[in-house]
Design a protein around this motif. Sequence first.
Motif, PDB file in Angstrom:
ATOM      1  N   ILE A   1       0.498   1.427  -4.339  1.00 59.84           N
ATOM      2  CA  ILE A   1       1.397   2.570  -4.528  1.00 59.84           C
ATOM      3  C   ILE A   1       2.592   2.506  -3.573  1.00 59.84           C
ATOM      4  N   GLU A   2       2.392   1.959  -2.383  1.00 59.67           N
ATOM      5  CA  GLU A   2       3.516   1.815  -1.446  1.00 59.67           C
ATOM      6  C   GLU A   2       4.533   0.827  -1.990  1.00 59.67           C
ATOM      7  N   THR A   3       4.065  -0.251  -2.606  1.00 55.62           N
ATOM      8  CA  THR A   3       4.970  -1.254  -3.165  1.00 55.62           C
ATOM      9  C   THR A   3       5.789  -0.669  -4.313  1.00 55.62           C
ATOM     10  N   VAL A   4       5.156   0.125  -5.178  1.00 59.32           N
ATOM     11  CA  VAL A   4       5.873   0.778  -6.277  1.00 59.32           C
ATOM     12  C   VAL A   4       6.976   1.676  -5.722  1.00 59.32           C
TER      13      VAL A   4
ATOM     14  N   MET B   1       8.358   1.656  -2.681  1.00 61.87           N
ATOM     15  CA  MET B   1       9.366   0.881  -1.954  1.00 61.87           C
ATOM     16  C   MET B   1      10.361   0.239  -2.910  1.00 61.87           C
ATOM     17  N   GLY B   2       9.853  -0.250  -4.042  1.00 66.40           N
ATOM     18  CA  GLY B   2      10.753  -0.839  -5.027  1.00 66.40           C
ATOM     19  C   GLY B   2      11.754   0.166  -5.554  1.00 66.40           C
ATOM     20  N   MET B   3      11.300   1.393  -5.774  1.00 66.36           N
ATOM     21  CA  MET B   3      12.181   2.442  -6.286  1.00 66.36           C
ATOM     22  C   MET B   3      13.202   2.872  -5.221  1.00 66.36           C
ATOM     23  N   LEU B   4      12.730   3.056  -3.986  1.00 66.24           N
ATOM     24  CA  LEU B   4      13.586   3.613  -2.932  1.00 66.24           C
ATOM     25  C   LEU B   4      14.544   2.591  -2.328  1.00 66.24           C
ATOM     26  N   TYR B   5      14.105   1.337  -2.213  1.00 69.31           N
ATOM     27  CA  TYR B   5      14.905   0.352  -1.481  1.00 69.31           C
ATOM     28  C   TYR B   5      15.462  -0.768  -2.354  1.00 69.31           C
ATOM     29  N   ALA B   6      14.930  -0.936  -3.580  1.00 68.30           N
ATOM     30  CA  ALA B   6      15.416  -2.022  -4.433  1.00 68.30           C
ATOM     31  C   ALA B   6      15.923  -1.538  -5.779  1.00 68.30           C
TER      32      ALA B   6
ATOM     33  N   GLU C   1       8.504  -1.689 -10.415  1.00 69.32           N
ATOM     34  CA  GLU C   1       7.617  -2.816 -10.678  1.00 69.32           C
ATOM     35  C   GLU C   1       6.254  -2.531 -10.060  1.00 69.32           C
ATOM     36  N   ALA C   2       5.226  -2.740 -10.833  1.00 65.73           N
ATOM     37  CA  ALA C   2       3.875  -2.542 -10.332  1.00 65.73           C
ATOM     38  C   ALA C   2       3.360  -3.820  -9.682  1.00 65.73           C
ATOM     39  N   MET C   3       2.574  -3.666  -8.623  1.00 66.59           N
ATOM     40  CA  MET C   3       1.824  -4.800  -8.068  1.00 66.59           C
ATOM     41  C   MET C   3       0.604  -4.974  -8.973  1.00 66.59           C
ATOM     42  N   MET C   4       0.636  -5.981  -9.822  1.00 67.46           N
ATOM     43  CA  MET C   4      -0.361  -6.114 -10.876  1.00 67.46           C
ATOM     44  C   MET C   4      -1.728  -6.547 -10.336  1.00 67.46           C
ATOM     45  N   PRO C   5      -2.817  -6.115 -11.007  1.00 68.47           N
ATOM     46  CA  PRO C   5      -4.158  -6.511 -10.550  1.00 68.47           C
ATOM     47  C   PRO C   5      -4.454  -7.995 -10.778  1.00 68.47           C
ATOM     48  N   LYS C   6      -3.722  -8.622 -11.698  1.00 64.91           N
ATOM     49  CA  LYS C   6      -3.858 -10.069 -11.862  1.00 64.91           C
ATOM     50  C   LYS C   6      -2.578 -10.631 -12.460  1.00 64.91           C
ATOM     51  N   LEU C   7      -2.306 -11.896 -12.135  1.00 68.32           N
ATOM     52  CA  LEU C   7      -1.077 -12.557 -12.573  1.00 68.32           C
ATOM     53  C   LEU C   7      -1.370 -14.011 -12.893  1.00 68.32           C
TER      54      LEU C   7
ATOM     55  N   PHE D   1      -0.030   6.218  -8.661  1.00 66.09           N
ATOM     56  CA  PHE D   1      -0.789   5.150  -9.319  1.00 66.09           C
ATOM     57  C   PHE D   1      -0.825   5.367 -10.830  1.00 66.09           C
ATOM     58  N   SER D   2      -1.084   6.610 -11.252  1.00 68.40           N
ATOM     59  CA  SER D   2      -1.176   6.913 -12.683  1.00 68.40           C
ATOM     60  C   SER D   2       0.147   6.676 -13.393  1.00 68.40           C
ATOM     61  N   ALA D   3       1.256   6.849 -12.669  1.00 67.51           N
ATOM     62  CA  ALA D   3       2.571   6.641 -13.285  1.00 67.51           C
ATOM     63  C   ALA D   3       2.741   5.210 -13.778  1.00 67.51           C
ATOM     64  N   MET D   4       2.026   4.269 -13.147  1.00 73.07           N
ATOM     65  CA  MET D   4       2.148   2.864 -13.551  1.00 73.07           C
ATOM     66  C   MET D   4       1.553   2.610 -14.925  1.00 73.07           C
ATOM     67  N   GLU D   5       0.612   3.455 -15.350  1.00 75.17           N
ATOM     68  CA  GLU D   5      -0.031   3.246 -16.649  1.00 75.17           C
ATOM     69  C   GLU D   5       0.299   4.362 -17.636  1.00 75.17           C
ATOM     70  N   ASN D   6       1.284   5.195 -17.292  1.00 72.86           N
ATOM     71  CA  ASN D   6       1.696   6.280 -18.177  1.00 72.86           C
ATOM     72  C   ASN D   6       3.196   6.235 -18.450  1.00 72.86           C
TER      73      ASN D   6
END
Length: 449
Positions: free
Chosen positions: A255-258, A260-265, A269-275, A354-359
Motif C-alpha cells: 500500500i505504501e508503494t501504491v 508513493m507512486g501517486m504522490l511522487y510519480a 501502479e500496484a506492487m503485484m503478488p507475482k510477475l 489495498f482494496s482500491a487496487m482490485e476495484n
Amino acid sequence: MEYTAKEVTAEELEQWPRESYHLIDVRSEEDFQTGKMPDALRVDLDRIAEGNHSIPKDKRVVLYCKYGDLSLTAAEDLCAQGYEAYSLAGGYGKWVLRQIQKDMDSEQRRDDIEKSLRKKFKRNLFGMFVKAICDYQLVEPGDRIAVCISGGKDSMLMAKLFQELKRHNKIPFELVFLCMDPGYNEANRKVIERNADLLGIPLTIFETNIFDSVYNIPKSPCYVCARMRRGYLYKEAQRLGCNKIALGHHFDDVIETVLMGMLYAGQYEAMMPKLHSTNFPGMQLIRPLYLIREAEIKHWRDYNSLNFIQCACHFTETCATCHTDGQTSSKRLETKKLIEKLKETNPYVERNIFSAMENVSLNKILGYKRQHVKHSFLEWYEDEDDLKIGVMNEAEIAHEDELRRQQELQKEKARIDSQPKSEQARRNAEENRRNAQFRKLEGARPDGN
C-alpha cells in the motif's frame, strides 16, 4: 565536572545495573523501528550536536549507532555539554551478534520460535501466508523456489513460513534459501549467518560486488542497487534450477508503494503478488507475504526476542537512504507516517488503499498505459463496446451478476472467518439458544403443531 567520552563493550554494559544509565539510540528512525536495544530512546544526532535535546543528566548516558563510530562523536558532544557519556563499542551490530550467540547456546530457542508460528501467530502470519499463496496461485506442484534472504525480519520470517508450509507437504515443491552477499562488512555477514543458524535456515550464499559498483553513482544509487540485486538473484536462482524467486514484501510495502507512486510519480501502479520476468524467460517473482501486516511481523520478532539488521550497504554505515525496493527510506517513511495520520480518523484506510487496487472501474478512468503506450478515455467514449467498458449484452450482464453473487458470498464467509473464535462461539451459542426457545414455544402450542 568535565568528562571525556569513552567506549563501553556489550559485555561490560551487561555488568552495569540497568537503572544506572540512560540508553540512547542515534540511528535513523527507520532503523530504530526495525529493531533496538531494550528500553532505548531515539535522539537525532543533529539535536545532540546542537544541544537541542532533553536527555537528563541524572545518570550516565550510553549511546549506540550501527557500528559505533557516530555514537562516539555524539558521546563527545554530550561530554562537552557536561554529561558522563559513553559509546557502545561496535554499535548495535556488535550487540546483536552477542544476543544471537547467547540464543544459539540454548537448544530450546528454535523450537519455541517455530512453535509460536504454529500457535500464537498461526492466524495472522501462517494463515495469511497460505491465503496469499492460494488466492494468487503463488506455489504450484513441481515448483523449485528460491527464497531470497536479505537478513531482515521479513525475509527471515518468509523462510520460516515456507519451511512450515513444506512441513505440511500438501503441495510437492522444492526450496532453496538463497542469500546474496553484495559486499557486506564482516559484522553484518555474521549477523545474517548466525540468525540463519539460530532459525534453522540452510543458506546458499553467493557473492557479488554490487555495493562497490553503485557506491559512486551520484543519482539514485539505491534504485540501481535494487535493480542489480534483482538481476543477480534471478540469474543465480536460474542457475540452481529454480523457476521462481520469492521476495519478502508485505502488506504495508504494497500500500505504501501504491501511494508513493501517486504522490511522487504521478502514476497508479500496484506492487503485484507475482510477475513474469522479462529478462529471464520461464522465471517468475512471487510475494508470499502480500497479505501480512508489518505490525504482525514486528510482533513475532519482538515476542521471540529476535534481532535483525535493516540495510547493510556502504551508504547506511553513515546515513539511512536505502530501501530494499530502491525507494529512499525518507519518502517511504514519510508515506508510512501519512497513512498512520490518516488512520487516526479512518481506521480502515489501509484496507481501503489495498482494496482500491482490485476495484478499478474501467469506465471511470481518464486513461491507461499498455506496453508503455498511453491511451485516453476519448478513444472509447463514443463507442464503449470497442473495449467492453460499461456496455454489456444480456448474457454478459447475467454472467457478471452471478460473479458478483459469488463474490458477496465469499466476502461474507471471509468476514465470519475473520471474527475471533470467541466471538464466533458466542454468536453460535446465541443462535442455538434462539432455536431451542423457538422449538420449546412450538411444542407448547395447544395443537402440538
